[in-house]
Design an enzyme around this catalytic site. Structure first.
Site, PDB file in Angstrom:
ATOM      1  N   ARG A 157       0.727  -1.224  -0.122  1.00 49.10           N
ATOM      2  CA  ARG A 157       0.027   0.055   0.058  1.00 49.10           C
ATOM      3  C   ARG A 157       0.881   1.261   0.207  1.00 49.10           C
ATOM      4  NH1 ARG A 157      -2.901  -3.316   3.587  1.00 49.10           N
ATOM      5  NH2 ARG A 157      -5.131  -3.922   2.956  1.00 49.10           N
ATOM      6  N   LYS A 184      -3.325  -0.389   7.294  1.00 49.80           N
ATOM      7  CA  LYS A 184      -4.931  -0.377   7.242  1.00 49.80           C
ATOM      8  C   LYS A 184      -5.609  -1.068   8.309  1.00 49.80           C
ATOM      9  CE  LYS A 184      -8.729   0.085   3.962  1.00 49.80           C
ATOM     10  NZ  LYS A 184      -9.119   0.174   2.671  1.00 49.80           N
ATOM     11  N   HIS A 257      -1.926   1.696  -6.470  1.00 54.90           N
ATOM     12  CA  HIS A 257      -3.152   0.682  -6.130  1.00 54.90           C
ATOM     13  C   HIS A 257      -3.195  -0.038  -7.040  1.00 54.90           C
ATOM     14  CE1 HIS A 257      -6.066  -0.511  -3.279  1.00 54.90           C
ATOM     15  NE2 HIS A 257      -6.895  -0.524  -4.503  1.00 54.90           N
ATOM     16  N   ARG A 260      -1.477  -3.322  -7.018  1.00 53.04           N
ATOM     17  CA  ARG A 260      -1.836  -4.348  -5.985  1.00 53.04           C
ATOM     18  C   ARG A 260      -2.948  -5.256  -6.863  1.00 53.04           C
ATOM     19  NH1 ARG A 260      -1.672  -4.103  -0.795  1.00 53.04           N
ATOM     20  NH2 ARG A 260      -3.606  -4.659  -0.102  1.00 53.04           N
ATOM     21  N   HIS A 284      -4.592  -8.402   3.601  1.00 51.08           N
ATOM     22  CA  HIS A 284      -6.232  -8.300   3.563  1.00 51.08           C
ATOM     23  C   HIS A 284      -6.753  -8.743   4.885  1.00 51.08           C
ATOM     24  CE1 HIS A 284      -6.610  -7.738  -0.942  1.00 51.08           C
ATOM     25  NE2 HIS A 284      -6.397  -6.677  -0.281  1.00 51.08           N
ATOM     26  N   TYR A 293     -10.231  -8.107  -5.801  1.00 51.08           N
ATOM     27  CA  TYR A 293      -8.902  -7.528  -6.535  1.00 51.08           C
ATOM     28  C   TYR A 293      -8.446  -8.306  -7.551  1.00 51.08           C
ATOM     29  CZ  TYR A 293      -7.563  -4.098  -2.865  1.00 51.08           C
ATOM     30  OH  TYR A 293      -7.349  -2.954  -2.222  1.00 51.08           O
TER      31      TYR A 293
END
Length: 450
Positions: A157, A184, A257, A260, A284, A293
């Site tokens: 990230r 996060k 992003h 990812r 995650h 994703y």
């Protein structure tokens, strides 16, 4: 009297949130107060009033994804307030079932050829700075190449990269530790340093050591590696500025992003297709997020369905074309030589005409010289009463037909053509002699049978 802003502040105070996450909660609350007013009573905010606000926001052009962000965060705040007993007038969350189904987003993956072009451009900038000793479009180019490869190899990230510290790199074990307070998900995890990433991380560590980095110093800090920057801490704007330049150069939108999403999709293309590995690398909280994703790979889908057809016998055979074999080129047909015209005699020839009763006409067409003293070779040209086939025309003498072939004996026209006459004891008849003449076509231009 409590207000929406007071509820949000209480929720943020009681939860360990990152600054970026807290900003999202405040943004949702400000949107609410813009519609209802800052001093709106909490009792007047019910489910139907929220639906009215939703309609107004969507009509003025707010994206459905943005509305869902408002709805989800405010539902969390109201849910906490109801749980804690702050809201005594209701036990029903007014934001429940207020989200909308957003349209499917376009693919967030970056194509492989675009990644290659971006990497090649960054390498060219590194070479340009190395040999010219001048500032390139992105400087220092080697640092931005390391940032690019970090996002490509790890899918980290953006905020996590900015909070990496010099002491987080365990070079002996080729591991990068990401601290929980910077993530996060609030979970610490580690990222392996792949062989392709090793030279970039090593160069970054050596440059940091040379200028005296402390263990807690920000590792990815472009400001400390170039005199062209005045800031002390590297921020999101600097990274996004570099990626805007990269997007303009390549012509494909690139963001950290998107790497990812690209990494998650690429990992699921591998034979192992290890969803747990992908979830752990991207850190995650649940596997559903990881699955969101992963973009649909239609090439892989086509290959799997084809394997199913083969295994179940739906396809009996395959026609495979070797692309490395040269394509055969059609060869031109050989040019045949022009036919050589035979010399034409000066004597006007009588046509060979078979007639049942009489010769109906004479033409100079078939060139067989006929002496003036000899009789005509009987040949059927046209018959009024009956017609004879070619087989009948060459029947032996004595058949009773009126078109028998006759001649005067030795010394006549066939000797001039080099054909020996038949003796009385020979089995060769006059008709077979005529057939021999027709096959050899010596001195004859054409025959006309009618």
């Amino acid at each position: 009297m409590s207000t929406p802003l007071a509820l949000t502040k209480d929720y943020i105070f009681t939860h360990d949130l990152r600054d970026a996450t807290a900003k999202i909660y405040f943004a949702a609350t400000r949107a609410l107060t813009r519609h209802f007013g800052e001093e709106i009573s909490l009792e007047s905010i019910d489910h139907r009033s929220i639906l009215g606000w939703r309609r107004k926001e969507l009509e003025r052009g707010l994206a459905k994804q943005s509305w869902n962000t408002y709805s989800n965060h405010l539902r969390t705040v109201w849910g906490y307030a109801i749980e804690q007993g702050t809201l005594l007038h209701t036990s029903i969350n007014p934001f429940k079932k207020t989200t909308v189904i957003p349209p499917k987003r376009p693919s967030k993956t970056v194509a492989r050829d675009a990644i290659k072009r971006a990497r090649d451009w960054l390498k060219s900038m590194v070479a340009e700075e190395c040999y010219s000793k001048k500032r390139s479009a992105i400087t220092p180019a080697w640092f931005w190449l390391a940032v690019f490869e970090m996002f490509y190899y790890t899918g980290i990230r953006l905020n996590a990269l900015l909070t990496l510290r010099y002491g987080d790199v365990d070079w002996d074990n080729r591991i990068i530790k990401v601290q929980a307070d910077t993530e996060k998900t609030h979970r610490e995890f580690s990222i392996p340093i792949m062989p392709g990433l090793e030279p970039h991380i090593l160069k970054l560590l050596e440059a940091a050591k040379e200028i005296g980095f402390a263990p807690d110093d920000q590792l990815f800090n472009v400001n400390r590696f170039s005199r062209h920057y005045r800031s002390t801490v590297m921020n999101i704007d600097q990274i996004e500025g570099m990626y805007r330049k990269l997007t303009r150069e390549v012509g494909i939108r690139m963001t950290p992003h998107r790497f990812r999403h690209t990494l998650a999709t690429d990992l699921m293309r591998q034979p192992e297709r290890n969803i747990h590995l992908t979830k752990s690398l991207l850190n995650h909280s649940n596997i559903a997020t990881t699955l969101s994703y992963i973009e649909v790979d239609y090439d892989h889908m086509r290959a799997v369905l084809h394997e199913r057809s083969l295994s179940q016998g739906a396809i009996a055979f395959e026609r495979r074309v070797d692309e490395h074999m040269p394509v055969p080129v059609a060869q031109p047909l050989p040019v045949l030589p022009e036919p050589v015209a035979l010399p034409q005699p000066d004597v006007c020839m009588e046509p060979m005409v078979f007639e049942a009763d009489e010769v109906r006409g004479k033409e100079c067409s078939s060139h067989i010289p006929i002496p003036s003293e000899s009789k005509l070779l009987t040949h059927v040209a046209s018959i009024t009463s009956e017609r004879f086939t070619l087989e009948q025309a060459i029947l032996p003498v004595g058949t009773g037909l009126s078109h028998e072939l006759t001649w005067d004996g030795p010394g006549t026209w066939w000797e001039e053509l080099g054909i020996p006459p038949a003796s009385s004891g020979d089995e060769v008849s006059e008709s077979s002699l005529l057939l021999t003449l027709m096959i050899n076509r010596v001195g004859i231009k054409s025959y006309s049978w009618s």
